[in-house]
Structures are given as structure tokens and as C-alpha cells.
Scaffold this motif. Structure first.
Motif, PDB file in Angstrom:
ATOM      1  N   HIS A 195      -2.627  -2.774  -1.075  1.00 27.28           N
ATOM      2  CA  HIS A 195      -1.211  -2.698  -0.736  1.00 27.28           C
ATOM      3  C   HIS A 195      -0.809  -1.376  -0.094  1.00 27.28           C
ATOM      4  N   VAL A 196      -1.491  -0.309  -0.456  1.00 30.75           N
ATOM      5  CA  VAL A 196      -1.037   1.021  -0.034  1.00 30.75           C
ATOM      6  C   VAL A 196      -2.197   1.791   0.585  1.00 30.75           C
ATOM      7  N   GLY A 197      -1.919   2.394   1.742  1.00 33.64           N
ATOM      8  CA  GLY A 197      -2.858   3.311   2.372  1.00 33.64           C
ATOM      9  C   GLY A 197      -2.120   4.605   2.675  1.00 33.64           C
ATOM     10  N   TYR A 198      -2.803   5.722   2.597  1.00 33.92           N
ATOM     11  CA  TYR A 198      -2.132   6.999   2.851  1.00 33.92           C
ATOM     12  C   TYR A 198      -3.134   8.052   3.296  1.00 33.92           C
ATOM     13  N   SER A 199      -2.604   9.066   3.945  1.00 34.74           N
ATOM     14  CA  SER A 199      -3.400  10.228   4.361  1.00 34.74           C
ATOM     15  C   SER A 199      -2.539  11.470   4.283  1.00 34.74           C
ATOM     16  N   VAL A 200      -3.196  12.573   3.996  1.00 36.12           N
ATOM     17  CA  VAL A 200      -2.556  13.884   4.047  1.00 36.12           C
ATOM     18  C   VAL A 200      -3.180  14.631   5.222  1.00 36.12           C
ATOM     19  N   CYS A 201      -2.348  15.288   6.009  1.00 38.27           N
ATOM     20  CA  CYS A 201      -2.856  16.042   7.159  1.00 38.27           C
ATOM     21  C   CYS A 201      -3.904  17.055   6.688  1.00 38.27           C
ATOM     22  N   PRO A 202      -4.994  17.206   7.437  1.00 37.69           N
ATOM     23  CA  PRO A 202      -6.058  18.126   7.010  1.00 37.69           C
ATOM     24  C   PRO A 202      -5.566  19.530   6.661  1.00 37.69           C
ATOM     25  N   ARG A 248       3.224   8.681  -5.829  1.00 36.47           N
ATOM     26  CA  ARG A 248       4.250   8.533  -6.881  1.00 36.47           C
ATOM     27  C   ARG A 248       5.601   8.166  -6.267  1.00 36.47           C
ATOM     28  N   ASP A 249       5.963   8.836  -5.174  1.00 32.18           N
ATOM     29  CA  ASP A 249       7.252   8.574  -4.530  1.00 32.18           C
ATOM     30  C   ASP A 249       7.306   7.207  -3.853  1.00 32.18           C
ATOM     31  N   ALA A 250       6.137   6.650  -3.497  1.00 33.70           N
ATOM     32  CA  ALA A 250       6.094   5.344  -2.832  1.00 33.70           C
ATOM     33  C   ALA A 250       6.181   4.185  -3.814  1.00 33.70           C
ATOM     34  N   LEU A 251       5.809   4.402  -5.068  1.00 37.22           N
ATOM     35  CA  LEU A 251       5.772   3.292  -6.029  1.00 37.22           C
ATOM     36  C   LEU A 251       7.128   2.601  -6.226  1.00 37.22           C
ATOM     37  N   PRO A 252       8.257   3.308  -6.256  1.00 31.40           N
ATOM     38  CA  PRO A 252       9.532   2.591  -6.344  1.00 31.40           C
ATOM     39  C   PRO A 252       9.810   1.704  -5.124  1.00 31.40           C
ATOM     40  N   HIS A 253       9.304   2.105  -3.958  1.00 31.54           N
ATOM     41  CA  HIS A 253       9.456   1.271  -2.761  1.00 31.54           C
ATOM     42  C   HIS A 253       8.630  -0.005  -2.915  1.00 31.54           C
ATOM     43  N   CYS A 254       7.470   0.117  -3.532  1.00 33.13           N
ATOM     44  CA  CYS A 254       6.640  -1.065  -3.810  1.00 33.13           C
ATOM     45  C   CYS A 254       7.387  -2.028  -4.726  1.00 33.13           C
ATOM     46  N   LEU A 257       6.703  -5.979  -5.606  1.00 29.30           N
ATOM     47  CA  LEU A 257       5.316  -5.782  -6.017  1.00 29.30           C
ATOM     48  C   LEU A 257       5.304  -5.131  -7.398  1.00 29.30           C
ATOM     49  N   GLN A 258       4.949  -5.900  -8.415  1.00 27.94           N
ATOM     50  CA  GLN A 258       4.904  -5.362  -9.773  1.00 27.94           C
ATOM     51  C   GLN A 258       3.654  -4.518 -10.004  1.00 27.94           C
ATOM     52  N   ARG A 259       2.559  -4.921  -9.363  1.00 27.16           N
ATOM     53  CA  ARG A 259       1.291  -4.179  -9.398  1.00 27.16           C
ATOM     54  C   ARG A 259       0.851  -3.986  -7.965  1.00 27.16           C
ATOM     55  N   VAL A 260       0.265  -2.832  -7.683  1.00 27.11           N
ATOM     56  CA  VAL A 260      -0.227  -2.579  -6.331  1.00 27.11           C
ATOM     57  C   VAL A 260      -1.703  -2.219  -6.389  1.00 27.11           C
ATOM     58  N   LEU A 261      -2.420  -2.698  -5.378  1.00 27.55           N
ATOM     59  CA  LEU A 261      -3.840  -2.431  -5.244  1.00 27.55           C
ATOM     60  C   LEU A 261      -4.043  -1.292  -4.263  1.00 27.55           C
ATOM     61  N   LEU A 262      -4.836  -0.308  -4.695  1.00 30.38           N
ATOM     62  CA  LEU A 262      -5.241   0.792  -3.822  1.00 30.38           C
ATOM     63  C   LEU A 262      -6.756   0.861  -3.828  1.00 30.38           C
ATOM     64  N   THR A 263      -7.314   1.316  -2.733  1.00 27.07           N
ATOM     65  CA  THR A 263      -8.764   1.464  -2.659  1.00 27.07           C
ATOM     66  C   THR A 263      -9.100   2.860  -2.165  1.00 27.07           C
ATOM     67  N   ALA A 264     -10.256   3.341  -2.581  1.00 22.38           N
ATOM     68  CA  ALA A 264     -10.736   4.654  -2.134  1.00 22.38           C
ATOM     69  C   ALA A 264     -12.244   4.710  -2.279  1.00 22.38           C
ATOM     70  N   GLY A 265     -12.885   5.293  -1.284  1.00 28.01           N
ATOM     71  CA  GLY A 265     -14.314   5.518  -1.384  1.00 28.01           C
ATOM     72  C   GLY A 265     -14.608   6.584  -2.425  1.00 28.01           C
ATOM     73  N   ASP A 266     -15.750   6.455  -3.085  1.00 32.70           N
ATOM     74  CA  ASP A 266     -16.121   7.426  -4.119  1.00 32.70           C
ATOM     75  C   ASP A 266     -16.173   8.846  -3.581  1.00 32.70           C
ATOM     76  N   GLU A 267     -16.531   8.989  -2.302  1.00 33.90           N
ATOM     77  CA  GLU A 267     -16.625  10.326  -1.711  1.00 33.90           C
ATOM     78  C   GLU A 267     -15.250  10.949  -1.480  1.00 33.90           C
ATOM     79  N   TYR A 312      -8.404  -0.111  -7.362  1.00 38.49           N
ATOM     80  CA  TYR A 312      -7.605   0.373  -8.493  1.00 38.49           C
ATOM     81  C   TYR A 312      -6.240  -0.313  -8.466  1.00 38.49           C
ATOM     82  N   TRP A 313      -5.748  -0.655  -9.646  1.00 45.33           N
ATOM     83  CA  TRP A 313      -4.422  -1.257  -9.770  1.00 45.33           C
ATOM     84  C   TRP A 313      -3.473  -0.262 -10.446  1.00 45.33           C
ATOM     85  N   ILE A 314      -2.250  -0.209  -9.920  1.00 44.12           N
ATOM     86  CA  ILE A 314      -1.191   0.646 -10.482  1.00 44.12           C
ATOM     87  C   ILE A 314       0.048  -0.227 -10.683  1.00 44.12           C
TER      88      ILE A 314
END
Length: 176
Positions: A99-106, A119-125, A130-140, A171-173
Motif C-alpha cells: 500500500h505504501v512506498g516512500y523514499s528519503v532524499c539521499p 507515521r504521518d501517512a498512516l492517518p491518510h491510509c 485502509l485499516q491495515r496497510v502492507l509495506l515491503t522492504a528489502g533486507d538490505e 510487513y503489516w501496520i
């Protein structure tokens, strides 16, 4: 503590959007959660693109609607990151993108912005139903994993991302 806001992209931020894109073009990282900014060179065209994807009835078949946000530091109006909330991800993106993708500028990393932005995006979800949101991230991607866990993420499993050719944790939040 500095003030950061999630803001909808607008023409007022065109120079900052271009600067954010340029910052990512000089590194090997993906610009996750940008609604295709790396594929659309002209920031004004990108604004039209993200406005189109705001509503499912305007989205091309097989694609999902999303809400795009800039994470802006108020003191200097700098975009420190971007976050994208996919309304109803389906197909492969629903498996390895979530459900959510994000990046921080290098240049802005290691300041806790990913954790705060998520955290600030979760109320928008929640506002999108969306009661639960799925996020993904590589282990690295330890910074992203830390941000997800700090926001209550619960690991479900790992899958292969065909787009990035890496295993990603799912991951689910709970929305707040």
C-alpha cells in the motif's frame, strides 16, 4: 523539533521536485513512492500524472490509483522525501509493493524522516478506508525496515520483487 508536513504535489514545488529527482539520478537508489517521477523527466508532466492517478476511474486498466505526497521541511521548504499511498494494490504490486512506498532524499537520510513520514501517512491510509496497510522492504534497506518496525510493522513473510530482483519482507501496520 523541526516541522515537517505531508503536502500534495503542486506547481509551487516544481523546483524542489526537480531537485529531488536530480538528487536520486546521481545515486544507485530507487526513488520509491514517487509515483513514477524517475520515468517522467518533466516535473510539470509528473504533476499531471499523479493528479490523474488520484481517481481509479481515470487510471489505465491494470493500474491502481494512489495518493502522492511530498514530505516538506517547513523551515526551508525543502522536500526531504516522498510517499505514495496505493488505494487498492492488486496483482504483483499487491504482493511485493504493498500500500505504501516512500523514499528519503539521499542528502536527508539518517535524520529519522522515514519513520516520521510513515507515521504521518498512516492517518491518510485510514481516511482511505485502509485499516491495515502492507509495506515491503528489502533486507538490505535497514533504514526502511527500522521505520516500518518503529511504526508497529509486523513481519508476515518474504517474497521476490521481480522489479528489483531482491527478496523483500512484507510487513503489516494498523492504520491510526
Amino acid at each position: 523539533m523541526e516541522t515537517l508536513l505531508l503536502l500534495k504535489p503542486s506547481r509551487a514545488y516544481l523546483p524542489q521536485i526537480a531537485a529531488c529527482r536530480n538528487e536520486f539520478s546521481g545515486c544507485l537508489d530507487w526513488l520509491h513512492g514517487s509515483g513514477g517521477l524517475m520515468e517522467i523527466e518533466d516535473p510539470d508532466a509528473w504533476l499531471r500524472h499523479v493528479a490523474l492517478y488520484e481517481h481509479q476511474d481515470q487510471v489505465p486498466e491494470g493500474k491502481t490509483s494512489f495518493s502522492q505526497y511530498l514530505y516538506v521541511r517547513q523551515e526551508d521548504q525543502k522536500i526531504v522525501g516522498m510517499i505514495n499511498i496505493r488505494h487498492r494494490p492488486t496483482g504483483p504490486i499487491g504482493t511485493w509493493g504493498g500500500h505504501v512506498g516512500y523514499s528519503v532524499c539521499p542528502s536527508e537520510r539518517r535524520n529519522g524522516y522515514a519513520t516520521r513520514m510513515l507515521r504521518d501517512a498512516l492517518p491518510h491510509c485510514k481516511a482511505l478506508g485502509l485499516q491495515r496497510v502492507l509495506l515491503t522492504a528489502g533486507d538490505e534497506n535497514t533504514g526502511s525496515v527500522k521505520a516500518i518496525l518503529a511504526n508497529g510493522g509486523v513481519f508476515e513473510n518474504a517474497v521476490m520483487s521481480p522489479k528489483h530482483h531482491v527478496m523483500v519482507g512484507r510487513y503489516w501496520i494498523q492504520s491510526t
